[in-house]
Design an enzyme around this catalytic site. Structure first.
Site, short mmCIF file in Angstrom:
data_model
loop_
_atom_site.label_atom_id
_atom_site.label_comp_id
_atom_site.label_asym_id
_atom_site.label_seq_id
_atom_site.Cartn_x
_atom_site.Cartn_y
_atom_site.Cartn_z
N CYS A 136 1.75 -2.81 6.92
CA CYS A 136 0.96 -3.23 5.76
C CYS A 136 -0.09 -2.17 5.41
CB CYS A 136 0.27 -4.56 6.05
SG CYS A 136 -0.88 -5.05 4.74
N CYS A 186 -3.97 -3.52 5.66
CA CYS A 186 -4.64 -3.84 6.92
C CYS A 186 -5.57 -2.68 7.30
CB CYS A 186 -3.59 -4.05 8.02
SG CYS A 186 -2.89 -5.73 8.05
N HIS A 214 -4.62 -10.17 7.86
CA HIS A 214 -3.34 -10.08 7.14
C HIS A 214 -2.73 -11.44 6.83
CE1 HIS A 214 0.44 -8.05 5.98
NE2 HIS A 214 1.03 -9.10 6.52
N ASN A 235 -2.54 -12.33 -7.99
CA ASN A 235 -1.19 -12.90 -7.98
C ASN A 235 -0.94 -13.28 -6.54
OD1 ASN A 235 -0.84 -12.03 -10.66
ND2 ASN A 235 0.04 -10.08 -10.00
N HIS A 249 -0.45 -9.21 2.29
CA HIS A 249 -1.87 -9.20 2.65
C HIS A 249 -2.71 -9.80 1.50
CE1 HIS A 249 -4.97 -7.26 5.29
NE2 HIS A 249 -5.69 -7.66 4.27
N HIS A 283 -4.87 -10.13 -1.30
CA HIS A 283 -5.53 -9.15 -2.16
C HIS A 283 -5.39 -9.53 -3.62
CE1 HIS A 283 -1.35 -7.86 -2.71
NE2 HIS A 283 -1.74 -7.12 -3.73
N GLN A 290 -6.25 -7.76 -7.83
CA GLN A 290 -6.29 -6.49 -8.54
C GLN A 290 -7.33 -6.56 -9.65
OE1 GLN A 290 -2.32 -4.66 -9.32
NE2 GLN A 290 -1.57 -6.70 -8.83
ZN LIG Z 1 -2.12 -6.49 6.05
#
Ligand SMILES: [Zn+2]
Length: 347
Positions: free
Chosen positions: A70, A73, A116, A156, A167, A169, A171
């Site tokens: 990932c 991470c 994660h 999203n 992970h 997150h 934007q």
């Molecule tokens: Zn991750």
């Protein structure tokens, strides 16, 4: 909150937002990265009067990597990721595969936590408050960039939405134009003001609060409701009760209350379709006033959250009417969606 701005090996900006003021973020990016090549291009559709971003370089982007590769991470055990630190609270960096770049705006990635396996709904109120700080600060900074007209913070969530990294997150897109949806809202706002002398956002919120059938959750400073003409089977809009044009203008009380309400709405989303269908895929979108709009003070900051799932086993696809004509067909009456969203409240 402590903010540390640094650069990745290819020159992209990386910004840490830490809850603790005494954290030192000095770990350098040790990767041999080629410079970012971006060929983002904005084309204008003359028939619709709308802009389209053409970004062919994105075809090479990271696609569903295994968890031990990932890129979001922290960098640990000799493995280098996009974030050189061994741990972090919230980290923001310029996307290596941006849809908008250079003179055509900017795209950033916001990592909500170093964990994660978490999701936004798993964050504590303190962690969510730090993400809100990061969104607010990025809005301030990106609004200053030459050519940027609108800052859009969004998340999203879920492979069903097309998310290619698991992970947690979100934007941020800084557009070099005002987006079509915002243009439409500004036009409706101006028309309503001419016709009634009042603010349309204020009227919509007041009407929802007075009606009550579609209210999902109400706090002292925020209200969450399913909109009267919801497009999606489950769609919730969160408005601060005191209208402000953007995240920067939120006062301390609204800022403090937001995490509790938003986390509760997200947790209800995950309960909508039963444990077997959790987690629920969703899109969460902050609507903010365009940076340079003349009537920006009339705009109302709000968050629109919706899922593309309509039952435990079925997704809502944008088919002929939606994709071809932009007319949504919603199988779930907004009042029934609001009932369900109240049923699945936390104990
Ligand atoms: Zn991750």
């Amino acid at each position: 909150m402590k903010k540390t701005t640094t650069r990745l090996a290819d020159g992209r900006e990386l910004i840490y937002y830490d809850a603790s003021d005494d954290v030192v973020r000095a770990a350098p990016d040790g990767r041999p990265l080629d410079p970012v090549s971006t060929a983002a291009e904005i084309r204008h559709d003359r028939l619709l009067g709308e802009s389209v971003a053409i970004a062919s370089h994105r075809q090479a982007r990271t696609y569903h990597p295994p968890a031990d590769e990932c890129p979001l991470c922290p960098s640990r055990d000799g493995r280098h990721t996009e974030i050189p630190a061994a741990d972090y609270d919230v980290a923001v960096f310029e996307n290596r595969f941006p849809s908008l770049a250079g003179d055509h705006g900017r795209c950033e990635v916001v990592c909500f936590t170093s964990d994660h396996d978490a999701s936004f709904a798993d964050l504590t109120a303190e962690q969510a408050a730090l993400v809100l700080e990061a969104w607010t600060d990025r809005t301030a900074e990106l609004s200053q960039l030459p050519g940027v007209q609108q800052v859009f913070c969004f998340e999203n969530r879920g492979a069903e939405i097309g998310v290619t990294l698991g992970h947690p997150h979100g934007q941020i897109y800084a557009y070099p134009f005002t987006t079509p949806r915002t243009e439409r809202m500004l036009a409706s706002l101006a028309a309503h003001r001419r016709a009634t002398g009042r603010n349309l956002f204020d009227d919509v919120l007041a009407d929802e609060l007075a009606d009550g059938r579609r209210i999902v959750l109400e706090g002292e400073h925020w209200a969450a409701f399913v909109p009267y003409a919801a497009r999606w089977p489950y769609e919730v809009h969160l408005y601060p009760k005191q209208r402000v044009p953007d995240l920067l203008a939120l006062d301390g009380a609204a800022r403090t209350e937001f995490p509790q309400l938003y986390l509760e709405v997200l947790r209800r989303f995950d309960r909508l379709f039963g444990p077997a269908a959790a987690p629920t895929p969703y899109i969460s979108a902050w609507h903010q006033a365009p940076v340079h709009a003349a009537d920006r003070s009339q705009f109302a900051l709000h968050l629109e959250l919706f899922t593309i799932r309509r039952t435990s086993g079925k997704l809502k696809f944008l088919a002929g009417s939606e994709s071809g004509m932009n007319v949504f067909i919603n199988d779930v009456p907004p009042e029934a969606a609001a009932d369900r969203l109240r049923e699945v409240a936390s104990e």
